[in-house]
Scaffold this active site. Sequence first.
Site, short mmCIF file in Angstrom:
data_model
loop_
_atom_site.label_atom_id
_atom_site.label_comp_id
_atom_site.label_asym_id
_atom_site.label_seq_id
_atom_site.Cartn_x
_atom_site.Cartn_y
_atom_site.Cartn_z
N GLY A 5 78.42 131.50 -52.93
CA GLY A 5 78.36 130.84 -51.63
C GLY A 5 79.76 130.50 -51.16
O GLY A 5 80.39 131.22 -50.39
N CYS A 39 80.92 104.46 -38.35
CA CYS A 39 81.04 103.07 -38.82
C CYS A 39 80.74 102.96 -40.30
O CYS A 39 79.71 102.42 -40.71
CB CYS A 39 80.11 102.19 -38.00
SG CYS A 39 80.53 102.30 -36.27
N1 LLP Z 1 72.94 129.55 -56.59
C1 LLP Z 1 72.35 128.36 -56.77
C2 LLP Z 1 71.07 128.30 -57.47
C3 LLP Z 1 72.96 127.18 -56.28
O1 LLP Z 1 72.37 126.01 -56.47
C4 LLP Z 1 74.19 127.26 -55.60
C5 LLP Z 1 74.85 126.07 -55.06
C6 LLP Z 1 74.77 128.54 -55.43
C7 LLP Z 1 74.13 129.65 -55.95
C8 LLP Z 1 76.07 128.75 -54.71
O2 LLP Z 1 77.12 128.10 -55.35
P1 LLP Z 1 78.63 128.30 -54.84
O3 LLP Z 1 78.99 129.75 -55.09
O4 LLP Z 1 78.66 127.97 -53.40
O5 LLP Z 1 79.41 127.35 -55.65
N2 LLP Z 1 77.66 120.76 -51.38
C9 LLP Z 1 78.49 120.96 -52.55
C10 LLP Z 1 78.12 122.24 -53.29
C11 LLP Z 1 76.68 122.28 -53.73
C12 LLP Z 1 76.30 123.56 -54.40
C13 LLP Z 1 74.83 123.66 -54.59
N3 LLP Z 1 74.37 124.89 -55.18
C14 LLP Z 1 79.95 120.95 -52.12
O6 LLP Z 1 80.22 120.79 -50.94
O7 LLP Z 1 80.85 121.06 -52.94
#
Ligand code: LLP
Length: 432
Positions: A290, A361
């Site tokens: 992601g 706020c």
């Molecule tokens: N696959 C699964 C099952 C996941 O839960 C996630 C992310 C991904 C793939 C993708 O992960 P990435 O390649 O993006 O690291 N909001 C948080 C990140 C939460 C990630 C949740 N799961 C932040 O802003 O750091």
Amino acid sequence: MNANTTPASLPGQPHIAYANDQLMVEGVRLSDLAREHGTPLFVYSKAAMLSALAAYQRGFAGRNAQICYAMKANSTLAVLQVFAEAGCGFDTVSGGELARVLAAGADPAKVIFSGVGKTRAEMKQALQVGIGCFNVESEAELDVLNEVALGLGQQAPVSLRVNPNVDAKTHPYISTGLKGNKFGIAHEDAMRAYRHATQLPGLKVIGIDCHIGSQITEATPYLDAMDRVMDLVSDIEAAGIPIQHIDFGGGLGINYNGDTPPEADALWAQLLAKLDARGYGQRQLMIEPGRSLVGNAGVCLTEVLYLKPGEQKNFCIVDAAMNDLPRPAMYQAFHQIVPVSPRAARDTQGSTLYDIVGPVCESGDWIGRDRQLRVQAGDTLAVLSAGAYCMSMASNYNTRGRAAEILVDGTQAHLIRQRESVFDTFALEQLV
Ligand code: LLP
């Protein structure tokens, strides 16, 4: 950045650079976009997304691999369209994401459905559109999926998400592969869950998956998780259950603040060497990146509203806030913040140390702390590395409409999401 100089290009962001003292995304000046569309404004580089994807594609050259973009990182339709047109599959986590990605033109057979809490309605929706695979996270979910599939006279393709119990060495809120996390099936329970799944007539076991966390900046946790998963695959297959695909999840980090994660192709060269050594290199491989595909492809433009000097802190109050950029408030995350049109040294007294904060706020509403900046009210700042987990996590807190979004492609700037009006934010409500 050094307050007295303007760097030509920004670390880790080859498509976002200064030219003639103007910050550009590809061939478009950000100051022009801010003037035309207002702020806060998200701006993404299509070339940056495609070059991040290309690093994975190079890494998997000659392999049977499917890249499923984890759309939770940025689920804006036109962003999904870029990846769908480039041949990506998608990792979804809700019926909403599934509907969204199909609206963007995705092939349902290349879509997988992850998450610990799928509802029956979501399972039905996914089966009806012919989804590629369900990544199942518990034995209870296997039973429900079996029932839903039988009710439709179908067999649901399933992979079991196993929890390899490795430490991804990242922020605790985005670490998912440890025993104490809610995710996945514990390593020691996996065999039982696979046996159970094969006994359910509404399910067809096709894979195994894991995801150990996010913003991972080292190869070791991946290599360890891979060993653990390979051990399981060999046990499961020894029990007569063939595993068609192995999905290693997402999680590769990006450079926010001098972070040095491995490049996707270099990481996969290491991982594939291990897979080859263990005889699994020719399996169908899947991954769910992601952040690493979109994070450094985007910036958020924000206007300086007020400078508020204080005894202990100087505040630079901007028009973007925690509802637009929730990561600092949620994870104490660092995003670089740079001027779109840097002021020459002679313009002001010099640079000042500021906390950059939004209008919401809450004391938690900060975007950056202790940043050296030379700014005045009315200037536009760019918050970097804002392509992932910003717009997709944005809210309407304080009845703030969500920002507009632009996709830059060369010298063209496409408005891909209109600014949400205040009326949009309460359009679904009614007085009693
Ligand atoms: N696959 C699964 C099952 C996941 O839960 C996630 C992310 C991904 C793939 C993708 O992960 P990435 O390649 O993006 O690291 N909001 C948080 C990140 C939460 C990630 C949740 N799961 C932040 O802003 O750091």
